[in-house]
Scaffold this motif. Structure first.
Motif, PDB file in Angstrom:
ATOM      1  N   UNK B 246      -6.718 -52.490-113.496  1.00 36.71           N
ATOM      2  CA  UNK B 246      -6.143 -52.230-112.168  1.00 36.71           C
ATOM      3  C   UNK B 246      -6.857 -51.064-111.493  1.00 36.71           C
ATOM      4  N   UNK B 247      -7.223 -50.061-112.295  1.00 33.56           N
ATOM      5  CA  UNK B 247      -7.912 -48.908-111.741  1.00 33.56           C
ATOM      6  C   UNK B 247      -9.257 -49.321-111.160  1.00 33.56           C
ATOM      7  N   UNK B 248      -9.954 -50.158-111.894  1.00 33.65           N
ATOM      8  CA  UNK B 248     -11.251 -50.660-111.444  1.00 33.65           C
ATOM      9  C   UNK B 248     -11.109 -51.374-110.098  1.00 33.65           C
ATOM     10  N   UNK B 249     -10.109 -52.238-110.014  1.00 35.00           N
ATOM     11  CA  UNK B 249      -9.856 -52.945-108.749  1.00 35.00           C
ATOM     12  C   UNK B 249      -9.586 -51.950-107.620  1.00 35.00           C
ATOM     13  N   UNK B 250      -8.778 -50.935-107.933  1.00 33.46           N
ATOM     14  CA  UNK B 250      -8.432 -49.940-106.915  1.00 33.46           C
ATOM     15  C   UNK B 250      -9.665 -49.169-106.468  1.00 33.46           C
ATOM     16  N   UNK B 251     -10.562 -48.908-107.413  1.00 33.70           N
ATOM     17  CA  UNK B 251     -11.724 -48.075-107.113  1.00 33.70           C
ATOM     18  C   UNK B 251     -12.834 -48.829-106.389  1.00 33.70           C
ATOM     19  N   UNK B 252     -12.822 -50.147-106.471  1.00 35.16           N
ATOM     20  CA  UNK B 252     -13.887 -50.927-105.828  1.00 35.16           C
ATOM     21  C   UNK B 252     -13.441 -51.472-104.474  1.00 35.16           C
ATOM     22  N   UNK B 253     -12.376 -50.888-103.969  1.00 35.53           N
ATOM     23  CA  UNK B 253     -11.763 -51.362-102.725  1.00 35.53           C
ATOM     24  C   UNK B 253     -12.616 -51.187-101.476  1.00 35.53           C
ATOM     25  N   UNK B 254     -13.236 -50.007-101.335  1.00 41.57           N
ATOM     26  CA  UNK B 254     -13.959 -49.675-100.103  1.00 41.57           C
ATOM     27  C   UNK B 254     -15.191 -48.845-100.445  1.00 41.57           C
ATOM     28  N   UNK B 255     -16.131 -48.700 -99.507  1.00 39.21           N
ATOM     29  CA  UNK B 255     -17.322 -47.871 -99.770  1.00 39.21           C
ATOM     30  C   UNK B 255     -16.937 -46.443-100.166  1.00 39.21           C
ATOM     31  N   UNK B 256     -15.892 -45.912 -99.538  1.00 40.48           N
ATOM     32  CA  UNK B 256     -15.487 -44.531 -99.843  1.00 40.48           C
ATOM     33  C   UNK B 256     -14.963 -44.416-101.277  1.00 40.48           C
ATOM     34  N   UNK B 257     -14.081 -45.353-101.658  1.00 42.97           N
ATOM     35  CA  UNK B 257     -13.544 -45.275-103.018  1.00 42.97           C
ATOM     36  C   UNK B 257     -14.647 -45.554-104.038  1.00 42.97           C
ATOM     37  N   UNK B 258     -15.617 -46.403-103.665  1.00 41.86           N
ATOM     38  CA  UNK B 258     -16.732 -46.689-104.578  1.00 41.86           C
ATOM     39  C   UNK B 258     -17.545 -45.421-104.832  1.00 41.86           C
ATOM     40  N   UNK B 259     -17.784 -44.675-103.764  1.00 42.38           N
ATOM     41  CA  UNK B 259     -18.519 -43.427-103.872  1.00 42.38           C
ATOM     42  C   UNK B 259     -17.729 -42.437-104.744  1.00 42.38           C
ATOM     43  N   UNK B 260     -16.416 -42.390-104.470  1.00 37.83           N
ATOM     44  CA  UNK B 260     -15.540 -41.520-105.248  1.00 37.83           C
ATOM     45  C   UNK B 260     -15.567 -41.900-106.718  1.00 37.83           C
ATOM     46  N   UNK B 261     -15.548 -43.207-106.965  1.00 31.84           N
ATOM     47  CA  UNK B 261     -15.542 -43.706-108.336  1.00 31.84           C
ATOM     48  C   UNK B 261     -16.788 -43.242-109.078  1.00 31.84           C
ATOM     49  N   UNK B 262     -17.909 -43.230-108.361  1.00 29.64           N
ATOM     50  CA  UNK B 262     -19.181 -42.801-108.954  1.00 29.64           C
ATOM     51  C   UNK B 262     -19.079 -41.343-109.403  1.00 29.64           C
ATOM     52  N   UNK B 263     -18.454 -40.539-108.545  1.00 26.20           N
ATOM     53  CA  UNK B 263     -18.342 -39.102-108.828  1.00 26.20           C
ATOM     54  C   UNK B 263     -17.430 -38.825-110.023  1.00 26.20           C
ATOM     55  N   UNK B 264     -16.403 -39.646-110.180  1.00 27.16           N
ATOM     56  CA  UNK B 264     -15.452 -39.348-111.252  1.00 27.16           C
ATOM     57  C   UNK B 264     -15.774 -40.090-112.537  1.00 27.16           C
ATOM     58  N   UNK B 265     -16.860 -40.876-112.510  1.00 29.08           N
ATOM     59  CA  UNK B 265     -17.191 -41.695-113.676  1.00 29.08           C
ATOM     60  C   UNK B 265     -17.213 -40.908-115.002  1.00 29.08           C
TER      61      UNK B 265
END
Lengths: 328, 328
Positions: B246-265
């Motif tokens: 579910x977290x993965x789905x939430x994080x791949x929602x938008x370009x902004x969250x994708x960028x955020x996801x990269x930072x918190x990886x």
């Protein structure tokens, strides 16, 4: 239709219960009667103006069952408590369903003593809707009983199926027996015997499911005894708390992760909401002779509103009659 | 000291088992004997050069117990299987401990049949180390038994305490009884009786703990019957998988969250690791007359290395003698 709300039950009573009733009236058009100390309820209610005022009434009840009270004792002695009076309104027909976020044991005991069991049901059960990767799965019993026999588990399966199809609106309900292996030869005495009974129950029984299958949404209804169900329910709560705490620590590690955390905040919020009690409002106590919803002590206004909605839905769908006729 | 490793057990056998042994030799200086089809093991082993070669030997065993095999049957019939031969090495003294990531039932059965029980122990138990917000809590039994009596739970508490203090290195071990309420009057027949026995056991018994307390680290050792423990263990596994999906789905929602996801990886990776089996390597089967570690089927090389380390630690700490003398 009118839903009786125990306005004095829950960590944020009466504020959140009152606001929950207001929201249910305003957004859903559902009528409720707030049960508890009328002066406290009135004071809260005065803050709100823009709701259909005829949809909310107050029923005075002077006593409050505390979280620390012994449930059976409290229900017997505190005859004028909000939890007891709210259930009596259903018994007398003045209300159609009851909701309480107070002392869980007392809420169950009050419904059990005052509403009684549906004839033929041995043990009522708490049916808890759990969010899964696919949607929602109903787990029961989540703690109404400390011990159950195989026949109880079959009744749980019947009631869970009715709840899932009529209140949650599923087209059909696959029933799984919670066990420690997929093969029907696996398990303890209770699950071995329950498996055999479920096989010939006429329900859509898909066999044993394991702990890992529950949140994967393998079954729509999962049955187990009240001890196991309660341990799982509380474990899930603790695990969600532990995970979000650890995630917070991980996200506040460095300026980069902090920036990242900011970006993913909406996504995380949505994720947290999907594991949130408040979305489902509460868990029905199935098997008692009336619609009774047990809500979480931490219920906020949204949770109260959703519990009222769930109760209204149970009444509309005539779930009590459906359970009764399933036993004939 | 030499640890027998079932090289044919686990989803990635023999590759990961072999690499795990290499890592244990190289990084920890621990000797192991890889048990299984010698030509396959040799082929894997040839890839690695820079490890102390005298620390790894091979013991040929021609048969393999499959995940689909009936455990008791497989142990009885497949006498030349890696899982059986690895346990026999401990029995004969050629090895000091055994590790298997193969068919869990067969690994338990082999240790139970071949090593036998420590005199006085009625029911061996799987002790699973669970990561909590505070550190680690040992839960047992996590599935060696389908049913237990109150006396079993006291023995689990004794063995869990010894494991927590000597192998996990805790200064003391607070013991909790998993139950559905904090009061000693709460629970099913098993937990009510076990509570009374634990009170006078001389252990550091802190009373009942609930499902939500486990991952909060309220107790160092939590005891329950094997049915409940297994359901919880597998539920935790499923919940972690569901949450991360579910977290993965939430994080791949938008370009902004994708960028955020990269930072918190990196932070997320660390979080995932803390809920990872591989960090602990495996769970000891406590109560059998020899150190036996049951590893997860999905074990990778790191998990095998950590399991070998845990086994060596158990041998070094002479945990079998400690359990034996605790029963006198």
């Amino acid at each position: 239709m009118r839903i009786a709300v125990d306005a004095m039950g829950g960590d944020y009573a009466p504020q959140q219960a009152v606001l929950g009733s207001v929201l249910a009236a305003k957004e859903e058009g559902i009528a409720s009667v707030l049960v508890g100390r009328s002066e406290e309820i009135s004071r809260e209610l005065k803050q709100y103006q823009d709701y259909p005022q005829d949809l909310i009434t107050i029923k005075d009840a002077r006593e409050v069952v505390e979280f620390t009270d012994n449930p059976a004792m409290a229900v017997r002695k505190k005859r004028d408590s909000s939890i007891v009076v709210a259930n009596q309104l259903v018994k007398t027909g003045e209300a159609d369903a009851v909701i309480s976020a107070g002392n869980t044991g007392a809420a169950m005991t009050a419904s059990l003593f005052i509403l009684g069991r549906i004839p033929g049901i041995s043990r009522p059960a708490i049916a808890i809707p759990l969010p899964t990767v696919k949607g929602v799965t109903v787990l029961l019993d989540a703690g109404a009983n400390a011990e159950n026999d195989p026949e109880d588990l079959v009744q749980f399966a019947v009631m869970g199926t009715i709840y899932a199809t009529s209140v949650l609106g599923l087209a059909s309900a696959k029933v799984g027996l919670l066990n420690i292996g997929e093969e029907e030869t696996k398990g303890n005495k209770l699950s071995l015997e329950a498996h055999q009974l479920l096989k010939t129950s006429g329900l859509d029984f898909i066999g044993n499911v394991e702990g890992k299958d529950i949140l994967m949404g393998v079954a729509d209804v999962v049955v187990c005894d009240g001890f196991v169900g309660n341990v799982i329910l509380k474990f899930a709560e603790g695990m969600a708390a532990a995970l979000f705490q650890k995630m917070k620590e991980a996200l506040l590690q460095s300026p980069v992760t902090k920036l990242g955390a900011l970006a993913i905040k909406p996504g995380l919020k949505k994720l947290k909401a999907s594991f949130d009690y408040a979305e489902y409002g509460g868990a029905p106590l199935l098997g008692v002779n009336g619609v009774s919803i047990i809500s979480h002590g931490r219920s906020d206004a949204k949770a109260f509103k959703n519990a009222i909605k769930a109760a209204a839905n149970g009444v509309k769908q005539d779930i009590i009659a459906k359970i009764r006729s399933s036993l004939v």
